[in-house]
Design a protein around this motif. Structure first.
Motif, mmCIF file in Angstrom:
data_model
loop_
_atom_site.group_PDB
_atom_site.id
_atom_site.type_symbol
_atom_site.label_atom_id
_atom_site.label_comp_id
_atom_site.label_asym_id
_atom_site.label_seq_id
_atom_site.Cartn_x
_atom_site.Cartn_y
_atom_site.Cartn_z
ATOM 1 N N SER A 1 0.845 -1.204 0.000
ATOM 2 C CA SER A 1 0.000 0.000 0.000
ATOM 3 C C SER A 1 0.875 1.247 0.000
ATOM 4 O O SER A 1 1.971 1.238 0.571
ATOM 5 C CB SER A 1 -0.867 0.066 1.267
ATOM 6 N N LYS A 2 0.349 2.310 -0.600
ATOM 7 C CA LYS A 2 0.930 3.624 -0.344
ATOM 8 C C LYS A 2 0.447 3.993 1.068
ATOM 9 O O LYS A 2 -0.708 3.705 1.405
ATOM 10 C CB LYS A 2 0.358 4.586 -1.390
ATOM 11 N N VAL A 3 1.310 4.576 1.896
ATOM 12 C CA VAL A 3 0.878 4.855 3.277
ATOM 13 C C VAL A 3 1.186 6.293 3.669
ATOM 14 O O VAL A 3 2.282 6.795 3.396
ATOM 15 C CB VAL A 3 1.562 3.901 4.294
ATOM 16 N N THR A 4 0.200 6.936 4.308
ATOM 17 C CA THR A 4 0.409 8.254 4.923
ATOM 18 C C THR A 4 0.075 8.109 6.402
ATOM 19 O O THR A 4 -0.922 7.471 6.751
ATOM 20 C CB THR A 4 -0.523 9.312 4.296
ATOM 21 N N ILE A 5 0.920 8.693 7.256
ATOM 22 C CA ILE A 5 0.614 8.657 8.696
ATOM 23 C C ILE A 5 0.374 10.081 9.186
ATOM 24 O O ILE A 5 1.156 10.988 8.882
ATOM 25 C CB ILE A 5 1.711 7.924 9.521
ATOM 26 N N VAL A 6 -0.736 10.252 9.903
ATOM 27 C CA VAL A 6 -1.077 11.558 10.473
ATOM 28 C C VAL A 6 -0.591 11.556 11.918
ATOM 29 O O VAL A 6 -1.036 10.748 12.742
ATOM 30 C CB VAL A 6 -2.606 11.805 10.396
ATOM 31 N N VAL A 7 0.348 12.463 12.213
ATOM 32 C CA VAL A 7 1.040 12.480 13.505
ATOM 33 C C VAL A 7 0.654 13.768 14.235
ATOM 34 O O VAL A 7 0.982 14.858 13.779
ATOM 35 C CB VAL A 7 2.579 12.447 13.272
ATOM 36 N N SER A 8 -0.018 13.643 15.361
ATOM 37 C CA SER A 8 -0.508 14.868 16.022
ATOM 38 C C SER A 8 0.616 15.663 16.699
ATOM 39 O O SER A 8 0.511 16.866 16.873
ATOM 40 C CB SER A 8 -1.603 14.525 17.026
ATOM 41 N N ARG A 9 1.701 14.976 17.092
ATOM 42 C CA ARG A 9 2.823 15.684 17.745
ATOM 43 C C ARG A 9 3.900 15.997 16.713
ATOM 44 O O ARG A 9 3.667 15.873 15.517
ATOM 45 C CB ARG A 9 3.404 14.820 18.861
ATOM 46 N N GLN A 10 5.115 16.319 17.239
ATOM 47 C CA GLN A 10 6.213 16.682 16.345
ATOM 48 C C GLN A 10 7.069 15.479 15.956
ATOM 49 O O GLN A 10 7.984 15.604 15.152
ATOM 50 C CB GLN A 10 7.090 17.785 16.978
ATOM 51 N N GLN A 11 6.806 14.320 16.533
ATOM 52 C CA GLN A 11 7.539 13.103 16.145
ATOM 53 C C GLN A 11 6.604 11.903 16.273
ATOM 54 O O GLN A 11 5.624 11.945 17.023
ATOM 55 C CB GLN A 11 8.776 12.887 17.028
ATOM 56 N N VAL B 1 15.417 7.444 18.931
ATOM 57 C CA VAL B 1 14.798 6.194 18.473
ATOM 58 C C VAL B 1 13.759 6.514 17.394
ATOM 59 O O VAL B 1 13.733 5.891 16.322
ATOM 60 C CB VAL B 1 14.129 5.478 19.670
ATOM 61 N N ALA B 2 12.924 7.508 17.697
ATOM 62 C CA ALA B 2 11.874 7.881 16.739
ATOM 63 C C ALA B 2 12.502 8.330 15.421
ATOM 64 O O ALA B 2 11.977 8.029 14.339
ATOM 65 C CB ALA B 2 11.010 8.998 17.336
ATOM 66 N N ALA B 3 13.654 9.004 15.513
ATOM 67 C CA ALA B 3 14.299 9.522 14.295
ATOM 68 C C ALA B 3 14.724 8.390 13.365
ATOM 69 O O ALA B 3 14.602 8.510 12.147
ATOM 70 C CB ALA B 3 15.503 10.377 14.673
ATOM 71 N N LEU C 1 4.801 11.356 5.949
ATOM 72 C CA LEU C 1 4.516 11.737 7.332
ATOM 73 C C LEU C 1 3.868 13.115 7.350
ATOM 74 O O LEU C 1 4.455 14.066 6.836
ATOM 75 C CB LEU C 1 5.815 11.774 8.153
ATOM 76 N N VAL C 2 2.673 13.199 7.902
ATOM 77 C CA VAL C 2 2.005 14.499 8.060
ATOM 78 C C VAL C 2 2.154 14.853 9.546
ATOM 79 O O VAL C 2 1.422 14.362 10.402
ATOM 80 C CB VAL C 2 0.521 14.410 7.630
ATOM 81 N N ILE C 3 3.163 15.672 9.837
ATOM 82 C CA ILE C 3 3.561 15.922 11.230
ATOM 83 C C ILE C 3 2.809 17.127 11.800
ATOM 84 O O ILE C 3 2.542 18.106 11.111
ATOM 85 C CB ILE C 3 5.088 16.190 11.292
#
Ligand code: FAD
Length: 448
Positions: free
Chosen positions: A193-203, A212-214, A227-229
């Motif tokens: 799949s093409k994937v987009t993640i909606v991230v409510s915070r800055q990471q 680790v997140a980086a 990533l939609v940060i």
């Protein structure tokens, strides 16, 4: 003989049932769905079965690095769904057998309290009244759905809808960037799949070490995940083409499907806790360090308590409850030493104190770190990303915690988990001669 009634047969309930039965209690387990609980039906087992396929695809995609020319081919969603349910069924069958062999009475039905020592169970054949000496509430939780989202199970999904989709989604929009969210990003990306993640915070993984997140963010970007940060979803609409997720800053993310992974809520509303005089906070049952509720003869364990929502923790709580019930000495769980993992590729696993947490608490620690790029096994197998970090006490040398980011981190962390559990010193780790070449050598190297 004490009669223990357990309502909810997930990891907490089944672990308590087998341990209590083995120690001479009469045990009745009430389960409305399957033995093994949400963990077997919708959470740990099915998600990690999908991850197994995703990781195999990843390795085929990376095979060229090892001189192998191969194509991952197509994933058949029906075969994948069939494998998931077969695996769940076989694990559940083993549990049913184990419970039966230990003399646990299993009642299929929905339980609720009608008094401090009495419950009623709605079964297919009618209502059964059960009197008990002690009870355990282990009814788990279910996915949180905010008022702005209408789950249809076809295009707008919770994690529970993700396992038997008729097609591999063309474009999955994952809302939520905690452990569950990022695991599904990895799964659907690997499945094609093409994937987009909606991230409510800055990471992504907002409560974890930014280092680790980086690593995971960089891996996602390399895989083509968008990533939609810093965007909080506030509506999901069905469109002719699929779905659109509207964010609070006006951004609109379009895809074929949307998957909500924004936490869970306790499954206790229909238990009539008040009838048994059990205190709770918005459905989360209040317990002490031995999992005893406001009623001294009634325990609660697992996700319905709002403590660390992990299957491993729920099982340990269940076992300790059974020991407490029969009067054995019980050491309360030290939640600061629980091992945790994120099943992405690379995996992330941690135990004990993180250096970032030590800094926040103003604690002096020694942090040592080695990259997997320096590990011979990692290099020859083509797994070079990630690192091992070891946190120890500079005064005593005792290992206080560790983090591993890399291939099979969830297995490797076992060495550090044991070190943290039994207060091993870094120099003892260093002196352990491990297999060469092996990924685990990075752990002893990192302890230097
Ligand atoms: C997608 C996902 C993946 C996860 N992966 C992992 C993982 O890899 N590792 C990990 O450690 N944790 C994982 N978790 C968390 C883990 O699934 C939960 O922490 C665990 O299932 C909690 O166990 P439990 O015993 O509290 O409840 P559950 O597993 O939720 O079981 C509760 C049981 O109670 C039954 N029940 C509820 N109400 C009643 C009633 N009134 N009468 C009778 N029966 C009732 C339910 O039918 C259910 O079978 C994951 C969670 C999610 C959402």
């Amino acid at each position: 003989m004490k009669h223990l009634l357990i309502v909810g047969g997930g990891p907490a309930g089944t672990a308590a049932a087998t341990t209590a039965a083995a120690r001479g209690c009469r045990v009745t387990l009430v389960e409305k769905s399957i033995v093994g609980g949400a963990a077997h039906l919708w959470d740990c087992i099915p998600s990690k079965t999908m991850t197994a396929t995703a990781v195999r695809i990843d390795s085929i995609r990376n095979a060229a690095k090892l001189g192998l020319v191969a194509e991952p081919g197509q994933v058949d969603p029906r075969q994948l769904a069939a494998r998931i349910s077969k695996i769940s069924e076989s694990i559940t069958a083993s549990w049913n057998q184990l419970l039966g062999s230990q003399g646990v009475e299993l009642i299929r039905g929905t339980g609720r309290f009608v008094g401090t020592n009495t419950a009623e169970v709605e079964t297919e054949t009618g209502t059964r009244r059960i009197d008990f000496d002690n009870a355990l509430i282990s009814t788990g939780s279910f996915p949180r759905v905010p008022p702005w989202a209408e789950i249809d199970g076809e295009r707008i999904l919770t994690t529970r809808d993700a396992y038997d989709l008729p097609v591999i989604p063309e474009h999955m929009v994952v809302i939520g960037s905690g452990v569950t969210g990022v695991e599904f990003v990895h799964i659907f990306n690997s499945l094609g799949s093409k994937v987009t993640i909606v991230v409510s915070r800055q990471q992504i993984l907002p409560h974890r070490d930014p280092e680790v997140a980086a690593v995971l963010e960089a891996d996602f970007i390399e895989r083509g995940v968008k990533l939609v940060i810093g965007a909080r979803a506030e509506a999901i609409n069905r469109t002719d083409e699929g779905v659109e997720v509207v964010c609070d800053d006006g951004r609109i993310v379009r895809g074929s499907h949307a998957l909500l992974a924004i936490g869970s809520i306790p499954l206790t509303a229909s238990l009539d806790l008040e009838a048994a005089g059990i205190e709770h906070d918005h459905g989360y049952i209040a317990v002490d360090e031995f999992q005893v509720t406001s009623q001294p003869h009634i325990y609660a364990a697992g996700d319905c308590t709002g403590q660390m929502p992990l299957s491993s923790v729920a099982s340990m709580q269940g076992k300790k409850i059974a020991q407490h019930l029969v009067g054995l000495p019980v050491r309360p769980i030290d939640y600061s030493k629980v091992t945790q993992a994120v099943f992405t590729e690379p995996e992330i696993a941690s135990v004990g104190l993180e250096d970032i947490q030590a800094a926040q608490e103003g604690r002096k620690v020694r942090t040592t770190k080695v990259p997997f790029a320096a590990n011979a096994r990692g290099v020859l197998q083509g797994y070079q990303g990630g690192f091992v970090k070891v946190v120890s006490d500079p005064a005593t040398g005792v290992v206080l915690g560790g983090t591993i980011v890399g291939h099979r981190a969830s297995e490797l962390i076992g060495i550090l988990a044991l070190a943290v559990q039994v207060d091993v010193r870094a120099e003892e780790l260093i002196e352990t001669i491990l297999v060469h070449p092996s990924l685990s050598e990075s752990i002893t190297d990192a302890a230097e």
